[in-house]
Design an enzyme around this catalytic site. Structure first.
Site, PDB file in Angstrom:
ATOM      1  N   HIS A  56     -21.262 -22.592 -12.963  1.00 20.02           N
ATOM      2  CA  HIS A  56     -21.110 -22.894 -14.280  1.00 20.02           C
ATOM      3  C   HIS A  56     -21.295 -21.771 -15.183  1.00 20.02           C
ATOM      4  O   HIS A  56     -21.775 -20.654 -14.515  1.00 20.02           O
ATOM      5  CB  HIS A  56     -22.012 -24.006 -14.777  1.00 20.02           C
ATOM      6  N   HIS A  58     -23.246 -20.340 -17.625  1.00 23.17           N
ATOM      7  CA  HIS A  58     -24.544 -19.693 -18.296  1.00 23.17           C
ATOM      8  C   HIS A  58     -24.785 -18.340 -17.779  1.00 23.17           C
ATOM      9  O   HIS A  58     -24.368 -18.011 -16.458  1.00 23.17           O
ATOM     10  CB  HIS A  58     -25.784 -20.603 -17.673  1.00 23.17           C
ATOM     11  N   ASP A  60     -27.175 -16.503 -16.872  1.00 19.58           N
ATOM     12  CA  ASP A  60     -27.904 -16.223 -15.518  1.00 19.58           C
ATOM     13  C   ASP A  60     -27.209 -16.330 -14.004  1.00 19.58           C
ATOM     14  O   ASP A  60     -27.656 -16.332 -13.119  1.00 19.58           O
ATOM     15  CB  ASP A  60     -29.350 -16.715 -15.667  1.00 19.58           C
ATOM     16  N   HIS A  61     -25.929 -16.987 -14.380  1.00 29.14           N
ATOM     17  CA  HIS A  61     -25.145 -17.261 -13.058  1.00 29.14           C
ATOM     18  C   HIS A  61     -23.774 -16.411 -13.151  1.00 29.14           C
ATOM     19  O   HIS A  61     -23.250 -16.430 -12.168  1.00 29.14           O
ATOM     20  CB  HIS A  61     -24.706 -18.718 -13.128  1.00 29.14           C
ATOM     21  N   HIS A 111     -25.026 -30.666 -16.565  1.00 31.59           N
ATOM     22  CA  HIS A 111     -25.669 -29.863 -16.900  1.00 31.59           C
ATOM     23  C   HIS A 111     -24.804 -28.866 -17.893  1.00 31.59           C
ATOM     24  O   HIS A 111     -25.279 -28.409 -19.089  1.00 31.59           O
ATOM     25  CB  HIS A 111     -26.291 -28.580 -15.879  1.00 31.59           C
ATOM     26  N   ASP A 128     -27.109 -25.566 -11.267  1.00 24.74           N
ATOM     27  CA  ASP A 128     -28.285 -26.039 -11.724  1.00 24.74           C
ATOM     28  C   ASP A 128     -27.961 -27.704 -12.022  1.00 24.74           C
ATOM     29  O   ASP A 128     -28.512 -28.107 -12.947  1.00 24.74           O
ATOM     30  CB  ASP A 128     -28.414 -25.785 -13.427  1.00 24.74           C
ATOM     31  N   HIS A 166     -32.368 -21.876  -8.739  1.00 16.77           N
ATOM     32  CA  HIS A 166     -33.623 -21.603  -9.330  1.00 16.77           C
ATOM     33  C   HIS A 166     -34.745 -22.088  -8.616  1.00 16.77           C
ATOM     34  O   HIS A 166     -34.676 -23.046  -7.681  1.00 16.77           O
ATOM     35  CB  HIS A 166     -33.781 -22.059 -10.780  1.00 16.77           C
TER      36      HIS A 166
HETATM   37 ZN   LIG Z   1     -27.489 -23.393 -16.280  1.00 13.58          ZN
END
Ligand SMILES: [Zn+2]
Length: 254
Positions: A56, A58, A60-61, A111, A128, A166
């Site tokens: 996805h 975001h 941090d990915h 998410h 996530d 995570h």
């Molecule tokens: Zn995320």
């Protein structure tokens, strides 16, 4: 043979790396940062980065995509309706015949709207969506969407290894224990994970069969979990989606 390794990123992200000894190729999943992956590729210099898979959008990915692609030219596989410059836009249901591994793409919205999970040989990379003893927050989708995504993952083989993005296991287990203080399996898992964390070792992957016994978000149809949730939340929750929704909201504020 497929080998799965990880690189830690930011405070608690895992970037998963799949490498195939026979084809000498590898895949990176959700590279939130490029540095660690580039260093890993230097150490594993005989492996060519074949693809970058994204669950996805975001940051941090996805934060490492640009630099990684610049250095390796590896194509990006990513959800179609998310703001990611993908070479291959996916919607779920596809089978990717890559050299490193055959990958099934599963749509797991909730998410984010287009969130995808990737499955290969009983190894699930679910970003996530599903976490060890927990699940992701609902940012773009609805609770019903997220719950259906989790139900879809819960139907996979019980031997499926869950590689989430995570290290949230400890906090998730504490929440699970608050809901079900008498669940012995949660207590055992909590003790196990505390030992791993003290040694700075990951608690991931977890196994689906275990998750079905400890993860409250996968057990909303379980009568004893439902009773425990009603008691803890002081609400009369009638169906499994109501249980899921109330539990997810409670975890948001835990
Ligand atoms: Zn995320």
């Amino acid at each position: 043979m497929l080998i799965i390794e990880y690189i830690k990123a930011f405070s608690d992200n895992y970037i998963w790396l799949l490498k195939n000894n026979v084809t000498q190729t590898c895949i990176a999943i959700d590279p939130g940062e490029a540095g660690g992956v580039l260093a890993w590729l230097q150490v594993n210099a005989n492996f060519k980065l074949e693809a970058i898979l994204i669950t996805h959008h975001h940051f941090d990915h996805t934060g490492g995509i640009k630099d990684l692609q610049k250095a390796t030219n590896a194509p990006i596989y990513a959800p179609q309706n998310e703001p990611i410059a993908a070479d291959f836009a996916l919607k779920g249901g596809e089978n990717l015949a890559l050299k490193t591994a055959q990958i099934s793409v599963i749509a797991t919205p909730g998410h984010t709207k287009g969130h995808l999970s990737y499955l290969t040989c009983d190894n699930l990379f679910c970003g996530d969506t599903l976490f060890a003893a927990g699940c992701g927050r609902i940012f773009e989708g609805t609770h019903a969407q997220m719950y259906n995504s989790l139900l879809c993952l819960a139907k996979l083989s019980p031997a499926t290894k869950i590689y989430c993005a995570h290290e949230y296991t400890l906090s998730n287990l504490k929440f699970a224990q608050t809901i079900e203080p008498h669940n012995q399996i949660i207590s055992h898992k909590l003790a196990e994970v505390k030992i791993l964390q003290a040694q700075n070792l990951p608690s991931i992957p977890t196994v689906l069969a275990d998750e079905l016994q400890i993860n409250p978000f996968l057990r909303c149809d379980n009568p004893s979990l439902k009773q425990a949730a009603c008691l803890y939340l002081k609400q009369n929750l009638t169906d499994e989606l109501a249980v899921f929704t109330a539990l997810r909201s409670a975890k948001d504020n835990f």
